[in-house]
Scaffold this active site. Structure first.
Site: not given
Ligand code: NAI
Length: 250
Positions: A158, A162
């Site tokens: 991961y 990133k």
């Molecule tokens: P989440 O897991 O709640 O939402 C991610 C969304 O991306 C989901 O709806 C999922 O179905 C969709 N997704 C996954 N693979 C996919 C694909 N191949 N094609 C299209 N859609 C796809 O995650 P969250 O927490 O909302 O994270 C959003 C972004 O922020 C991510 O890139 C994550 O890495 C980043 N992030 C999140 C952090 C956290 O603490 N929650 C911290 C740092 C970064």
């Protein structure tokens, strides 16, 4: 919350069915943008569109697609531009984790995380940029992570993906700057979403202890910064990575 800063703009948000992606879509729709929600979760996508309509009074377009599938990516961006007449804003938010310690990390989990987080961001950006270049206008915001800036045990795949997003963001910014297109990233810290809800309690306690503000962030707090970078208030900002992390990043 409603304003007009994105009036007349078309915005595509990946991973928009929930979490940070949904909140980004909400900020953009509340500013008057026509938003295209992209996700692999079909049912959640439909529910997200209904919720957005109820919360912002705006109908969103939805597209069930996988950001790692180049043909699907190209098709969805062409259709979005054709249906709405434009393509102004891209939020590369879709992301996954497959955590494990280095020696236990399966190469398939490495490939999967790289494919969604890094290759997906590349494919979406490449095919969106064709439309933005024609318009000589575009705003691209990528979701990086504090893990990609400082590293995090258990997240070699991961954090590498990133960190890749950070290098990609800086390069795209330099390539497209003279054509009116900006490309920036936000690096969230520890944000309360489905992605972090599944972490073991011990991991959550350790993460909390590393946050100067002593609390997790909310998806809305991240989305507000994403919306700023996607707006014309940030017209002269490109190639930057903005941590949204309660003070975690050094
Ligand atoms: P989440 O897991 O709640 O939402 C991610 C969304 O991306 C989901 O709806 C999922 O179905 C969709 N997704 C996954 N693979 C996919 C694909 N191949 N094609 C299209 N859609 C796809 O995650 P969250 O927490 O909302 O994270 C959003 C972004 O922020 C991510 O890139 C994550 O890495 C980043 N992030 C999140 C952090 C956290 O603490 N929650 C911290 C740092 C970064």
């Amino acid at each position: 919350m409603c304003n007009t800063r994105f009036e007349g703009k078309t915005a595509v948000v990946t991973g928009a069915a929930r979490g940070i992606g949904y909140q980004c879509a909400r900020q953009l729709a509340a500013g008057g943008a026509t938003v295209v929600l992209v996700d692999v979760l079909e049912d959640a996508l439909r529910q997200a569109a209904d919720k957005l309509q109820a919360e912002c009074g705006r109908a969103a377009l939805t597209c069930a697609a996988d950001v790692t599938d180049e043909a699907a990516v190209e098709k969805l961006l062409d259709e979005a531009a054709e249906k709405t007449g434009r393509l102004d804003i891209l939020i590369n938010n879709a992301g996954i984790t497959r955590d494990d310690l280095l020696l236990r990390m399966d190469a398939r989990m490495w490939d999967l995380v790289m494919a969604v987080n890094l290759k997906g961001t590349f494919l979406m950006t490449k095919h969106a940029a064709r439309h933005m270049l024609r318009q000589r206008y575009g705003r691209i915001v990528n979701l990086a992570s504090v893990s990609g800036l400082v590293g995090n045990p258990g997240q070699a795949n991961y954090s590498a993906s990133k960190a890749g997003v950070v290098g990609f963001t800086r390069t795209v910014a330099r390539e497209l700057a003279k054509r009116g297109i900006t490309c920036n990233a936000v690096a969230p810290g520890f944000i309360k979403t489905d992605m972090t809800d599944v972490l073991p309690e011990k991991a959550k306690e350790m993460a909390l202890a590393a946050i100067p503000m002593q609390r997790m962030g909310t998806a809305e707090e991240v989305a507000r910064v994403v919306a700023f970078l996607a707006s014309d208030e940030a017209a002269y900002v490109t190639g930057h990575v903005l941590p949204v992390d309660g003070g975690m990043a050094p």
